[in-house]
Design a protein around this motif. Structure first.
Motif, short mmCIF file in Angstrom:
data_model
loop_
_atom_site.label_atom_id
_atom_site.label_comp_id
_atom_site.label_asym_id
_atom_site.label_seq_id
_atom_site.Cartn_x
_atom_site.Cartn_y
_atom_site.Cartn_z
N PHE A 235 0.78 -1.27 0.00
CA PHE A 235 0.00 -0.21 0.05
C PHE A 235 0.85 1.16 -0.07
O PHE A 235 0.51 2.27 -0.65
N VAL B 28 1.97 2.16 -3.65
CA VAL B 28 0.83 2.74 -4.40
C VAL B 28 0.64 4.12 -3.76
O VAL B 28 0.12 5.07 -4.90
N ASN B 29 0.69 4.50 -2.67
CA ASN B 29 0.15 5.91 -1.93
C ASN B 29 1.10 6.80 -1.73
O ASN B 29 0.66 7.96 -1.46
N LEU B 30 2.53 6.26 -1.62
CA LEU B 30 3.33 7.49 -0.96
C LEU B 30 4.24 7.88 -2.55
O LEU B 30 4.20 7.34 -3.49
N GLU B 31 4.69 9.09 -2.11
CA GLU B 31 5.55 9.82 -3.28
C GLU B 31 6.83 8.82 -3.34
O GLU B 31 7.10 8.13 -2.32
N TYR C 153 8.49 6.60 -0.33
CA TYR C 153 8.29 5.25 -0.16
C TYR C 153 9.65 4.71 -0.10
O TYR C 153 9.82 3.59 0.68
N TYR D 118 -7.45 2.50 -8.93
CA TYR D 118 -6.73 2.44 -7.59
C TYR D 118 -6.75 1.08 -7.25
O TYR D 118 -5.54 0.33 -6.63
N GLU E 178 -4.30 -0.83 -9.52
CA GLU E 178 -2.83 -0.49 -9.03
C GLU E 178 -2.67 -1.39 -7.65
O GLU E 178 -1.40 -2.17 -7.78
N ILE E 179 -3.42 -1.46 -6.68
CA ILE E 179 -3.18 -2.52 -5.60
C ILE E 179 -2.81 -3.92 -5.85
O ILE E 179 -1.70 -4.49 -5.63
#
Length: 137
Positions: A20, A23-26, A30, A79, A82-83
């Protein structure tokens, strides 16, 4: 079969947080998270079998709508894709775990006792290290 053997069943594996985060952090966030994660991950016991229940994205979106949770309302198909892609990319790289990917389609194993029995029978089998894919559809 052994009433005195110790085992744990969990619906969470710490690896999920890394997927996660990717996918969700810059990217720079990350990379930092990944370094810290791997320091901790080495110390965590690994599962005997990692089971990934895979459903098509359309089915996931239907399940989200049926649950009606307001905080899930804005989850988009992109989304979820992507996950799923991140999970598969990680699982392909994992060389030390036994991994079972169960293609469950739109099977309702909560309402169907037969589907539930099929899933539990699949999980109870012995698997080699690496990825095994099985379909319930």
């Amino acid at each position: 079969p052994d009433l005195f053997s110790s085992f744990t069943i969990s619906d969470y594996f710490v690896l999920k947080s890394l997927i996660f985060a990717q996918v969700n952090l810059e990217q720079d966030e990350y990379e930092l998270y990944k370094r810290v994660f791997h320091l901790i991950y080495r110390q965590i016991p690994k599962p005997d079998l990692l089971v990934y229940l895979h459903r098509p994205t359309e089915v996931l979106l239907q399940n989200i709508q049926q649950r009606g949770r307001h905080y899930e309302h804005d989850i988009e198909e992109r989304y979820l894709n992507e996950i799923q892609e991140s999970y598969f990319n990680y699982l392909k790289q994992e060389k030390e775990l036994r991994i079972l990917i169960l293609e469950v389609g739109d099977a309702d194993f909560l309402e169907s006792n037969e589907k539930y029995k099929t899933i539990t029978a699949e999980i109870k089998r012995e698997y080699p290290v690496g990825i095994t894919v099985s379909s319930l559809t």
